[in-house]
Design a protein around this motif. Structure first.
Motif, short mmCIF file in Angstrom:
data_model
loop_
_atom_site.label_atom_id
_atom_site.label_comp_id
_atom_site.label_asym_id
_atom_site.label_seq_id
_atom_site.Cartn_x
_atom_site.Cartn_y
_atom_site.Cartn_z
N VAL A 1 0.87 -1.18 0.00
CA VAL A 1 0.00 0.00 0.00
C VAL A 1 0.90 1.22 0.00
O VAL A 1 1.74 1.38 0.88
N THR A 2 0.75 2.07 -1.02
CA THR A 2 1.62 3.24 -1.16
C THR A 2 0.93 4.55 -0.75
O THR A 2 1.59 5.57 -0.69
N GLY A 3 -0.37 4.49 -0.48
CA GLY A 3 -1.04 5.69 -0.03
C GLY A 3 -2.54 5.51 0.06
O GLY A 3 -3.11 4.58 -0.52
N LEU A 4 -3.17 6.39 0.81
CA LEU A 4 -4.62 6.45 0.89
C LEU A 4 -5.07 7.55 -0.07
O LEU A 4 -4.70 8.71 0.09
N LEU A 5 -5.83 7.17 -1.10
CA LEU A 5 -6.29 8.15 -2.08
C LEU A 5 -7.51 8.91 -1.60
O LEU A 5 -7.66 10.09 -1.89
N GLY A 6 -8.38 8.24 -0.87
CA GLY A 6 -9.57 8.92 -0.39
C GLY A 6 -10.62 7.96 0.11
O GLY A 6 -10.40 6.75 0.22
N VAL A 7 -11.79 8.53 0.39
CA VAL A 7 -12.91 7.79 0.94
C VAL A 7 -14.15 8.13 0.14
O VAL A 7 -14.39 9.28 -0.21
N ASP A 8 -14.94 7.11 -0.14
CA ASP A 8 -16.22 7.30 -0.82
C ASP A 8 -17.31 6.77 0.10
O ASP A 8 -17.18 5.69 0.67
N THR B 1 -8.97 16.86 0.11
CA THR B 1 -10.06 16.41 0.97
C THR B 1 -10.22 14.89 0.95
O THR B 1 -10.94 14.33 1.77
N GLY B 2 -9.59 14.22 -0.04
CA GLY B 2 -9.75 12.78 -0.16
C GLY B 2 -11.13 12.38 -0.63
O GLY B 2 -11.59 11.26 -0.41
N ARG B 3 -11.79 13.30 -1.34
CA ARG B 3 -13.17 13.06 -1.74
C ARG B 3 -13.42 13.71 -3.10
O ARG B 3 -12.97 14.82 -3.34
N VAL B 4 -14.15 13.01 -3.96
CA VAL B 4 -14.61 13.60 -5.22
C VAL B 4 -16.12 13.37 -5.31
O VAL B 4 -16.64 12.39 -4.76
N GLU B 5 -16.77 14.27 -5.96
CA GLU B 5 -18.21 14.10 -6.18
C GLU B 5 -18.40 13.09 -7.30
O GLU B 5 -17.78 13.22 -8.36
N PRO B 6 -19.25 12.09 -7.10
CA PRO B 6 -19.48 11.13 -8.19
C PRO B 6 -20.20 11.80 -9.36
O PRO B 6 -21.02 12.70 -9.16
N ALA B 7 -19.87 11.38 -10.58
CA ALA B 7 -20.51 11.93 -11.77
C ALA B 7 -22.00 11.62 -11.74
O ALA B 7 -22.82 12.45 -12.07
#
Length: 152
Positions: A64-71, A144-150
């Protein structure tokens, strides 16, 4: 209404322009590509979950090289005796790098096929929405580790 929380961990593993994916069979329907990963066992650390799940579903060992985010997503399911269940899914998306193992298909699990797919061909695959969310996290690396889903 009964409430249920499901926590899972997934990996974005990209090597030489290809992403590691697994295909999940759909009973009576079309199979979908998914990120390798899955639900945490009680007491398990999500870091260990993602490593275990990637190995189970693809045969590869990862670092594991990093935490990209949370959904986080929420929907209503039909529960026991037809009673509705308000379910929230919390999905941790990690970045990983293959360190060993050999690509193989999972036997007797939730997926039927493991494969490397060209990242630029993902849009043409029948896939779950989490793949698009995870690729956005990987490309954009939001603070923020978060993206809005399309769309959901």
């Amino acid at each position: 209404m009964r409430q249920k929380l499901r926590v899972a961990a997934y990996a974005v593993v990209i090597r030489d322009g290809q992403i590691l994916l697994a295909r999940s069979p759909a009973p009576g329907g079309t199979s979908e590509w998914v990120l390798p990963g899955g639900g945490m066992e009680y007491g398990e650390d999500p870091y260990d979950t993602v490593r275990r799940e990637v190995e189970e579903e693809t045969g590869h060992l990862i670092e594991v090289t990093g935490l990209l985010g949370v959904d986080s997503h929420r929907h209503t399911l039909s529960g026991r005796f037809g009673r509705p269940v308000d379910q929230q899914g919390l999905r941790l998306v990690y970045e990983g790098r293959v360190t060993g193992g050999e690509l193989r298909n999972e036997i007797g699990g939730s997926t039927e096929l493991a494969a490397w797919q060209p990242v630029d061909a993902v849009a043409g695959l029948v896939r779950v929405p989490l793949i698009d969310i995870a690729l956005r996290l990987w490309r954009e690396r939001p603070a923020t580790g978060r993206v809005e889903p399309a769309q959901r």
